[in-house]
Design a protein around this motif. Sequence first.
Motif, PDB file in Angstrom:
ATOM      1  N   LEU A 180      23.862 -10.363 -28.404  1.00 49.29           N
ATOM      2  CA  LEU A 180      25.124  -9.840 -28.931  1.00 49.29           C
ATOM      3  C   LEU A 180      24.875  -9.063 -30.222  1.00 49.29           C
ATOM      4  O   LEU A 180      25.356  -7.928 -30.379  1.00 49.29           O
ATOM      5  CB  LEU A 180      26.095 -10.999 -29.183  1.00 49.29           C
ATOM      6  CG  LEU A 180      27.400 -10.674 -29.913  1.00 49.29           C
ATOM      7  CD1 LEU A 180      28.216  -9.646 -29.139  1.00 49.29           C
ATOM      8  CD2 LEU A 180      28.214 -11.945 -30.142  1.00 49.29           C
ATOM      9  N   ALA A 232      28.047  -9.444 -24.454  1.00 46.87           N
ATOM     10  CA  ALA A 232      29.103 -10.122 -25.194  1.00 46.87           C
ATOM     11  C   ALA A 232      29.957 -10.966 -24.258  1.00 46.87           C
ATOM     12  O   ALA A 232      30.268 -12.133 -24.542  1.00 46.87           O
ATOM     13  CB  ALA A 232      29.965  -9.096 -25.929  1.00 46.87           C
ATOM     14  N   LEU A 233      30.327 -10.394 -23.108  1.00 43.92           N
ATOM     15  CA  LEU A 233      31.185 -11.104 -22.159  1.00 43.92           C
ATOM     16  C   LEU A 233      30.442 -12.243 -21.468  1.00 43.92           C
ATOM     17  O   LEU A 233      31.052 -13.256 -21.109  1.00 43.92           O
ATOM     18  CB  LEU A 233      31.726 -10.123 -21.119  1.00 43.92           C
ATOM     19  CG  LEU A 233      32.732  -9.091 -21.653  1.00 43.92           C
ATOM     20  CD1 LEU A 233      32.977  -8.003 -20.620  1.00 43.92           C
ATOM     21  CD2 LEU A 233      34.040  -9.778 -22.025  1.00 43.92           C
ATOM     22  N   TYR A 245      37.280 -17.471 -26.020  1.00 49.34           N
ATOM     23  CA  TYR A 245      36.229 -16.491 -26.294  1.00 49.34           C
ATOM     24  C   TYR A 245      36.348 -15.305 -25.344  1.00 49.34           C
ATOM     25  O   TYR A 245      36.228 -14.144 -25.766  1.00 49.34           O
ATOM     26  CB  TYR A 245      34.844 -17.124 -26.163  1.00 49.34           C
ATOM     27  CG  TYR A 245      33.734 -16.105 -26.323  1.00 49.34           C
ATOM     28  CD1 TYR A 245      33.264 -15.772 -27.591  1.00 49.34           C
ATOM     29  CD2 TYR A 245      33.213 -15.429 -25.221  1.00 49.34           C
ATOM     30  CE1 TYR A 245      32.277 -14.798 -27.753  1.00 49.34           C
ATOM     31  CE2 TYR A 245      32.232 -14.453 -25.373  1.00 49.34           C
ATOM     32  CZ  TYR A 245      31.765 -14.146 -26.645  1.00 49.34           C
ATOM     33  OH  TYR A 245      30.810 -13.174 -26.793  1.00 49.34           O
ATOM     34  N   SER A 249      36.821 -11.514 -26.492  1.00 48.68           N
ATOM     35  CA  SER A 249      35.755 -10.562 -26.197  1.00 48.68           C
ATOM     36  C   SER A 249      36.271  -9.385 -25.375  1.00 48.68           C
ATOM     37  O   SER A 249      35.849  -8.239 -25.588  1.00 48.68           O
ATOM     38  CB  SER A 249      34.615 -11.268 -25.456  1.00 48.68           C
ATOM     39  OG  SER A 249      33.499 -10.408 -25.306  1.00 48.68           O
ATOM     40  N   ASN A 253      35.900  -5.749 -27.003  1.00 47.68           N
ATOM     41  CA  ASN A 253      35.029  -4.767 -26.350  1.00 47.68           C
ATOM     42  C   ASN A 253      35.812  -3.556 -25.868  1.00 47.68           C
ATOM     43  O   ASN A 253      35.298  -2.429 -25.911  1.00 47.68           O
ATOM     44  CB  ASN A 253      34.278  -5.429 -25.192  1.00 47.68           C
ATOM     45  CG  ASN A 253      33.065  -6.203 -25.674  1.00 47.68           C
ATOM     46  OD1 ASN A 253      32.034  -5.616 -25.994  1.00 47.68           O
ATOM     47  ND2 ASN A 253      33.193  -7.516 -25.772  1.00 47.68           N
ATOM     48  N   TYR A 289      34.310  -6.686 -35.276  1.00 51.00           N
ATOM     49  CA  TYR A 289      33.923  -6.964 -33.887  1.00 51.00           C
ATOM     50  C   TYR A 289      32.944  -8.130 -33.830  1.00 51.00           C
ATOM     51  O   TYR A 289      33.143  -9.100 -33.075  1.00 51.00           O
ATOM     52  CB  TYR A 289      33.303  -5.709 -33.273  1.00 51.00           C
ATOM     53  CG  TYR A 289      32.646  -5.914 -31.922  1.00 51.00           C
ATOM     54  CD1 TYR A 289      33.363  -5.698 -30.746  1.00 51.00           C
ATOM     55  CD2 TYR A 289      31.314  -6.315 -31.828  1.00 51.00           C
ATOM     56  CE1 TYR A 289      32.761  -5.881 -29.499  1.00 51.00           C
ATOM     57  CE2 TYR A 289      30.712  -6.506 -30.594  1.00 51.00           C
ATOM     58  CZ  TYR A 289      31.437  -6.296 -29.436  1.00 51.00           C
ATOM     59  OH  TYR A 289      30.839  -6.499 -28.210  1.00 51.00           O
ATOM     60  N   HIS A 293      33.774 -12.237 -32.741  1.00 49.24           N
ATOM     61  CA  HIS A 293      33.088 -12.872 -31.608  1.00 49.24           C
ATOM     62  C   HIS A 293      32.553 -14.252 -32.007  1.00 49.24           C
ATOM     63  O   HIS A 293      32.690 -15.223 -31.244  1.00 49.24           O
ATOM     64  CB  HIS A 293      31.944 -11.989 -31.115  1.00 49.24           C
ATOM     65  CG  HIS A 293      32.332 -11.036 -30.029  1.00 49.24           C
ATOM     66  ND1 HIS A 293      32.785  -9.768 -30.284  1.00 49.24           N
ATOM     67  CD2 HIS A 293      32.367 -11.178 -28.669  1.00 49.24           C
ATOM     68  CE1 HIS A 293      33.055  -9.154 -29.138  1.00 49.24           C
ATOM     69  NE2 HIS A 293      32.821  -9.988 -28.146  1.00 49.24           N
TER      70      HIS A 293
END
Length: 311
Positions: A180, A232-233, A245, A249, A253, A289, A293
Amino acid sequence: MTDTTSVFENSPEAEFGDYVALLKPRVMSLVVFTALTGLLVAPVSVHPLVGFAAILFIALGGGASGALNMWWDADIDRIMRRTRNRPIPAGKVSEGEALGFGLALSGISVVMLGLAANWFAGAFLAFTIFFYVVVYTMWLKRSTPQNIVIGGAAGAFPPMIGWAVATGGISVESVLMFMLIFMWTPPHFWALALFMKSDYAEADVPMLTVTHGRKATRTHILVYTLLLAPFALALAATSIGGPVYLAASLVLNAMFIAGALRIRRRDEAAAEADGYRVEKRFFGFSLSYLFLHFVALLAEAGLAQFGWGGW
């Protein structure tokens, strides 16, 4: 290194704040936060005193890296407007003092983390310091436009170190936290480089904006932003992820990709005319960002304490 005798002939004695500045406190804050997150979301609990000591020594290790970076980069820091007021170019701390300070903190942080937590975490911190100072600062930064891409790994290791403090090892979760930050680093710094190009050019640092131009940099920002999203996902599907989360995310994103698309479509003349406002907003949002996260990961860990987190 350059001869700095004349710089320090009439310079005042260094103050405590000058040594704090050598540690790059803003960078250190990111190191501390991501390492703390890695520690807190790990499946193994750590005694609060051990956890506090571990984060303290990880922070010192990050600060040591900053001091050694400033020691090596003192020559170009004197040229760049963004860095010319740092302690060494400003004549407040000598290069030798910065070197000694950085080496001492490196040794202390690594040994004490090993004693306080475990030697795997201590060795991981030592490798991170080595990677940032030798691989990135001494080798990559002045030799290739991929300096940020590869060198960004140093800033992505802290959550893995925090995880290692708790578990003594590495897992899919810690690797994805690393990815990430690793994939986030290029678009974050290239956005900065878009409106700081002259600094890097004057210092002869081969940032992508200098070697390939702003148009190519804009394309690279979009490509890396698109590559970042899956990593990230993916964290949402692990043991430390969950619906909170995932929702965060998805939104973050989508906004990050939309910002990268705006930057890619920008006309350079128009961007320069408005003072790179869109690029500066993207750079500022990139910090939110990443921060959000990790906040979402902490939220999932907090909910899990009440049996509500995860899937």
